[in-house]
Design a protein around this motif. Structure first.
Motif, short mmCIF file in Angstrom:
data_model
loop_
_atom_site.label_atom_id
_atom_site.label_comp_id
_atom_site.label_asym_id
_atom_site.label_seq_id
_atom_site.Cartn_x
_atom_site.Cartn_y
_atom_site.Cartn_z
N ASP A 22 12.11 75.38 62.11
CA ASP A 22 11.30 76.57 62.33
C ASP A 22 11.52 77.57 61.19
O ASP A 22 10.56 78.18 60.71
CB ASP A 22 11.66 77.20 63.67
CG ASP A 22 10.74 78.33 64.04
OD1 ASP A 22 9.51 78.15 63.92
OD2 ASP A 22 11.25 79.38 64.48
N ALA A 23 12.74 77.73 60.75
CA ALA A 23 13.02 78.65 59.63
C ALA A 23 12.38 78.15 58.33
O ALA A 23 11.88 78.95 57.54
CB ALA A 23 14.53 78.80 59.45
N VAL A 24 12.39 76.84 58.12
CA VAL A 24 11.77 76.28 56.91
C VAL A 24 10.26 76.52 56.94
O VAL A 24 9.66 76.90 55.93
CB VAL A 24 12.09 74.78 56.78
CG1 VAL A 24 11.25 74.13 55.70
CG2 VAL A 24 13.58 74.59 56.49
N ILE A 25 9.64 76.29 58.08
CA ILE A 25 8.21 76.54 58.20
C ILE A 25 7.92 78.03 57.98
O ILE A 25 6.94 78.39 57.34
CB ILE A 25 7.68 76.08 59.57
CG1 ILE A 25 7.70 74.57 59.67
CG2 ILE A 25 6.26 76.58 59.81
CD1 ILE A 25 7.30 74.04 61.03
N PHE A 26 8.78 78.89 58.52
CA PHE A 26 8.59 80.33 58.38
C PHE A 26 8.62 80.76 56.91
O PHE A 26 7.84 81.60 56.48
CB PHE A 26 9.65 81.09 59.17
CG PHE A 26 9.53 82.58 59.08
CD1 PHE A 26 8.51 83.24 59.73
CD2 PHE A 26 10.43 83.32 58.33
CE1 PHE A 26 8.38 84.61 59.64
CE2 PHE A 26 10.31 84.69 58.23
CZ PHE A 26 9.29 85.34 58.89
N THR A 27 9.52 80.17 56.13
CA THR A 27 9.61 80.56 54.72
C THR A 27 8.45 80.02 53.89
O THR A 27 8.10 80.61 52.87
CB THR A 27 10.93 80.08 54.09
OG1 THR A 27 11.04 78.67 54.22
CG2 THR A 27 12.11 80.75 54.74
N ILE A 41 5.82 76.89 68.60
CA ILE A 41 6.22 75.66 69.30
C ILE A 41 7.64 75.24 68.93
O ILE A 41 8.48 75.00 69.81
CB ILE A 41 5.22 74.53 69.02
CG1 ILE A 41 3.89 74.84 69.69
CG2 ILE A 41 5.76 73.19 69.50
CD1 ILE A 41 2.77 73.93 69.28
N TYR A 42 7.94 75.14 67.64
CA TYR A 42 9.27 74.70 67.22
C TYR A 42 10.34 75.73 67.57
O TYR A 42 11.47 75.38 67.90
CB TYR A 42 9.30 74.37 65.73
CG TYR A 42 8.55 73.11 65.40
CD1 TYR A 42 8.88 71.91 66.01
CD2 TYR A 42 7.51 73.11 64.48
CE1 TYR A 42 8.19 70.75 65.72
CE2 TYR A 42 6.83 71.95 64.17
CZ TYR A 42 7.17 70.78 64.80
OH TYR A 42 6.49 69.64 64.50
N GLY A 43 9.99 77.00 67.51
CA GLY A 43 10.95 78.04 67.88
C GLY A 43 11.32 77.99 69.35
O GLY A 43 12.49 78.07 69.71
N ILE A 44 10.32 77.83 70.21
CA ILE A 44 10.58 77.77 71.65
C ILE A 44 11.34 76.50 72.01
O ILE A 44 12.33 76.55 72.75
CB ILE A 44 9.27 77.88 72.45
CG1 ILE A 44 8.71 79.29 72.33
CG2 ILE A 44 9.47 77.51 73.91
CD1 ILE A 44 7.34 79.47 72.94
N LEU A 45 10.91 75.35 71.48
CA LEU A 45 11.61 74.10 71.79
C LEU A 45 13.04 74.10 71.28
O LEU A 45 13.96 73.65 71.96
CB LEU A 45 10.84 72.91 71.21
CG LEU A 45 9.60 72.49 71.96
CD1 LEU A 45 8.90 71.34 71.23
CD2 LEU A 45 9.93 72.08 73.37
N GLY A 46 13.25 74.60 70.07
CA GLY A 46 14.59 74.67 69.52
C GLY A 46 15.49 75.56 70.35
O GLY A 46 16.64 75.23 70.63
N THR A 47 14.97 76.70 70.78
CA THR A 47 15.76 77.62 71.60
C THR A 47 16.09 77.01 72.95
O THR A 47 17.23 77.11 73.42
CB THR A 47 15.00 78.95 71.79
OG1 THR A 47 14.68 79.48 70.49
CG2 THR A 47 15.81 79.94 72.57
N VAL A 48 15.12 76.37 73.58
CA VAL A 48 15.35 75.75 74.90
C VAL A 48 16.39 74.64 74.79
O VAL A 48 17.33 74.56 75.61
CB VAL A 48 14.03 75.23 75.50
CG1 VAL A 48 14.29 74.33 76.69
CG2 VAL A 48 13.14 76.38 75.88
#
Length: 64
Positions: A22-27, A41-48
């Motif tokens: 998610d951080a890579v996509i954000f940058t 999507i990746y942020g929520i799944l990663g956090t869960v």
């Protein structure tokens, strides 16, 4: 060997991987709608996955 602890560690690793991705996509984002959907999507799944893995490792008791 405790299967719950191994599964918790696996979930934690998947969560960390999802948050890093998610951080890579954000940058590398340009602000399009597709990029923002992937970020969410990746942020929520990663956090869960990360929270579920950590809580599973913490609540599993060591019984030898």
């Amino acid at each position: 060997m405790n299967i719950k602890r191994i599964f918790g560690a696996l979930l934690t690793a998947l969560g960390i991987g999802g948050l890093i991705y998610d951080a890579v996509i954000f940058t590398n984002t340009s602000g399009s709608e597709r990029d923002i959907k992937a970020l969410i999507i990746y942020g929520i799944l990663g956090t869960v996955f990360f929270i579920a893995g950590i809580s599973l490792v913490r609540t599993t008791k060591d019984e030898s």
